[in-house]
Design a protein around this motif. Structure first.
Motif, PDB file in Angstrom:
ATOM      1  N   ASN A   1       0.825  -1.204   0.000  1.00 35.00           N
ATOM      2  CA  ASN A   1       0.000   0.000   0.000  1.00 35.00           C
ATOM      3  C   ASN A   1       0.864   1.261   0.000  1.00 35.00           C
ATOM      4  O   ASN A   1       0.603   2.202  -0.755  1.00 35.00           O
ATOM      5  N   TYR A   2       1.901   1.304   0.834  1.00 30.43           N
ATOM      6  CA  TYR A   2       2.786   2.476   0.885  1.00 30.43           C
ATOM      7  C   TYR A   2       3.496   2.680  -0.445  1.00 30.43           C
ATOM      8  O   TYR A   2       3.658   3.813  -0.908  1.00 30.43           O
ATOM      9  N   HIS A   3       3.906   1.598  -1.072  1.00 28.13           N
ATOM     10  CA  HIS A   3       4.555   1.699  -2.385  1.00 28.13           C
ATOM     11  C   HIS A   3       3.583   2.293  -3.405  1.00 28.13           C
ATOM     12  O   HIS A   3       3.917   3.214  -4.149  1.00 28.13           O
ATOM     13  N   ARG A   4       2.367   1.796  -3.409  1.00 26.16           N
ATOM     14  CA  ARG A   4       1.350   2.300  -4.343  1.00 26.16           C
ATOM     15  C   ARG A   4       1.099   3.786  -4.112  1.00 26.16           C
ATOM     16  O   ARG A   4       1.075   4.579  -5.047  1.00 26.16           O
ATOM     17  N   LEU A   5       0.924   4.182  -2.852  1.00 27.06           N
ATOM     18  CA  LEU A   5       0.651   5.587  -2.524  1.00 27.06           C
ATOM     19  C   LEU A   5       1.824   6.502  -2.874  1.00 27.06           C
ATOM     20  O   LEU A   5       1.624   7.656  -3.243  1.00 27.06           O
ATOM     21  N   SER A   6       3.039   5.995  -2.742  1.00 24.60           N
ATOM     22  CA  SER A   6       4.221   6.829  -2.958  1.00 24.60           C
ATOM     23  C   SER A   6       4.400   7.231  -4.418  1.00 24.60           C
ATOM     24  O   SER A   6       4.929   8.310  -4.700  1.00 24.60           O
ATOM     25  N   GLY A   7       4.011   6.350  -5.327  1.00 25.61           N
ATOM     26  CA  GLY A   7       4.239   6.623  -6.737  1.00 25.61           C
ATOM     27  C   GLY A   7       5.711   6.490  -7.128  1.00 25.61           C
ATOM     28  O   GLY A   7       6.094   6.817  -8.243  1.00 25.61           O
ATOM     29  N   MET A   8       6.533   6.014  -6.208  1.00 22.81           N
ATOM     30  CA  MET A   8       7.969   5.875  -6.452  1.00 22.81           C
ATOM     31  C   MET A   8       8.282   4.459  -6.932  1.00 22.81           C
ATOM     32  O   MET A   8       7.537   3.530  -6.637  1.00 22.81           O
ATOM     33  N   PRO A   9       9.424   4.305  -7.617  1.00 22.60           N
ATOM     34  CA  PRO A   9       9.861   2.948  -7.970  1.00 22.60           C
ATOM     35  C   PRO A   9      10.138   2.154  -6.691  1.00 22.60           C
ATOM     36  O   PRO A   9      10.584   2.726  -5.693  1.00 22.60           O
ATOM     37  N   ILE A  10       9.918   0.861  -6.729  1.00 21.85           N
ATOM     38  CA  ILE A  10      10.106   0.018  -5.543  1.00 21.85           C
ATOM     39  C   ILE A  10      11.541   0.087  -5.039  1.00 21.85           C
ATOM     40  O   ILE A  10      11.786  -0.034  -3.837  1.00 21.85           O
ATOM     41  N   LYS A  11      12.495   0.332  -5.914  1.00 26.65           N
ATOM     42  CA  LYS A  11      13.889   0.383  -5.469  1.00 26.65           C
ATOM     43  C   LYS A  11      14.134   1.521  -4.470  1.00 26.65           C
ATOM     44  O   LYS A  11      15.066   1.466  -3.690  1.00 26.65           O
ATOM     45  N   LYS A  12      13.275   2.516  -4.448  1.00 27.26           N
ATOM     46  CA  LYS A  12      13.399   3.625  -3.496  1.00 27.26           C
ATOM     47  C   LYS A  12      13.059   3.201  -2.065  1.00 27.26           C
ATOM     48  O   LYS A  12      13.269   3.943  -1.130  1.00 27.26           O
ATOM     49  N   PHE A  13      12.512   2.002  -1.915  1.00 26.93           N
ATOM     50  CA  PHE A  13      12.175   1.495  -0.584  1.00 26.93           C
ATOM     51  C   PHE A  13      13.323   0.699   0.036  1.00 26.93           C
ATOM     52  O   PHE A  13      13.237   0.273   1.173  1.00 26.93           O
ATOM     53  N   PHE A  14      14.406   0.516  -0.716  1.00 25.98           N
ATOM     54  CA  PHE A  14      15.557  -0.226  -0.206  1.00 25.98           C
ATOM     55  C   PHE A  14      16.595   0.687   0.418  1.00 25.98           C
ATOM     56  O   PHE A  14      16.933   1.734  -0.145  1.00 25.98           O
ATOM     57  N   ASN A  15      17.123   0.266   1.546  1.00 29.35           N
ATOM     58  CA  ASN A  15      18.268   0.918   2.179  1.00 29.35           C
ATOM     59  C   ASN A  15      19.511   0.373   1.471  1.00 29.35           C
ATOM     60  O   ASN A  15      20.103  -0.609   1.899  1.00 29.35           O
TER      61      ASN A  15
ATOM     62  N   VAL B   1       4.738   8.337   6.448  1.00 30.25           N
ATOM     63  CA  VAL B   1       3.393   8.140   5.914  1.00 30.25           C
ATOM     64  C   VAL B   1       2.487   9.210   6.529  1.00 30.25           C
ATOM     65  O   VAL B   1       2.266   9.233   7.734  1.00 30.25           O
ATOM     66  N   ASP B   2       2.016  10.095   5.671  1.00 27.15           N
ATOM     67  CA  ASP B   2       1.152  11.198   6.083  1.00 27.15           C
ATOM     68  C   ASP B   2      -0.122  11.126   5.241  1.00 27.15           C
ATOM     69  O   ASP B   2      -0.175  11.688   4.147  1.00 27.15           O
ATOM     70  N   GLY B   3      -1.094  10.361   5.745  1.00 21.07           N
ATOM     71  CA  GLY B   3      -2.306  10.142   4.938  1.00 21.07           C
ATOM     72  C   GLY B   3      -1.951   9.342   3.706  1.00 21.07           C
ATOM     73  O   GLY B   3      -1.419   8.256   3.790  1.00 21.07           O
ATOM     74  N   ASP B   4      -2.211   9.935   2.501  1.00 14.45           N
ATOM     75  CA  ASP B   4      -1.803   9.202   1.292  1.00 14.45           C
ATOM     76  C   ASP B   4      -0.510   9.726   0.720  1.00 14.45           C
ATOM     77  O   ASP B   4      -0.205   9.431  -0.416  1.00 14.45           O
ATOM     78  N   TYR B   5       0.228  10.501   1.485  1.00  9.13           N
ATOM     79  CA  TYR B   5       1.551  10.972   1.042  1.00  9.13           C
ATOM     80  C   TYR B   5       2.610  10.099   1.716  1.00  9.13           C
ATOM     81  O   TYR B   5       2.661   9.998   2.943  1.00  9.13           O
ATOM     82  N   VAL B   6       3.450   9.460   0.901  1.00 10.49           N
ATOM     83  CA  VAL B   6       4.473   8.552   1.419  1.00 10.49           C
ATOM     84  C   VAL B   6       5.814   8.930   0.816  1.00 10.49           C
ATOM     85  O   VAL B   6       5.925   9.121  -0.409  1.00 10.49           O
ATOM     86  N   ARG B   7       6.834   9.029   1.664  1.00 12.94           N
ATOM     87  CA  ARG B   7       8.184   9.335   1.221  1.00 12.94           C
ATOM     88  C   ARG B   7       9.180   8.487   1.982  1.00 12.94           C
ATOM     89  O   ARG B   7       8.972   8.156   3.147  1.00 12.94           O
ATOM     90  N   THR B   8      10.298   8.181   1.321  1.00 13.76           N
ATOM     91  CA  THR B   8      11.404   7.487   1.979  1.00 13.76           C
ATOM     92  C   THR B   8      12.595   8.423   2.041  1.00 13.76           C
ATOM     93  O   THR B   8      12.754   9.292   1.192  1.00 13.76           O
TER      94      THR B   8
END
Length: 116
Positions: A43-57, A97-104
């Motif tokens: 869900n967070y990935h979908r909301l972020s609109g970012m590529p999944i690779k942005k979720f990796f450390n 995660v701020d509502g539907d705004y998600v950032r890494t």
């Protein structure tokens, strides 16, 4: 708003400090003690609109040990969600995660643009 990370992570600490200095109320979540589920990550990935690779450390030890730089391109999103859910050290910090705004990550200019 949730700010998720690991208490020992310097980038997570910078983000928490930034929110505190600007009087923005947050809920801190330590993802080691409160791991995210595969469904939450999806869900967070979908909301972020970012590529999944942005979720990796990508600078983390576990990322290097698992050779994810080379392996992740052959993985499905579902496999990645499963991997991130099983190993929170792989998640880019902070995850905000701020509502539907998600950032890494923490980039002060992005934070200023969105929250000030």
């Amino acid at each position: 708003m949730k700010v998720m990370g690991i208490d020992t992570c310097s980038t997570y600490k910078k983000a928490v400090k930034w929110f505190n200095e600007h009087g923005i109320e947050i809920e801190k979540v330590d993802v080691r003690n409160n791991p995210l589920t595969k469904e939450e990550l999806k869900n967070y990935h979908r909301l972020s609109g970012m590529p999944i690779k942005k979720f990796f450390n990508t600078s983390g030890k576990v990322y290097r040990e698992l050779d994810l730089k080379n392996k992740q391109k052959d993985m499905t999103d579902e496999e990645i969600y499963e991997l991130l859910a099983k190993n929170p050290m792989l998640i880019k910090r902070p995850l905000v995660v701020d509502g539907d705004y998600v950032r890494t990550g923490f980039k002060e200019s992005e934070y200023e643009k969105h929250w000030l």
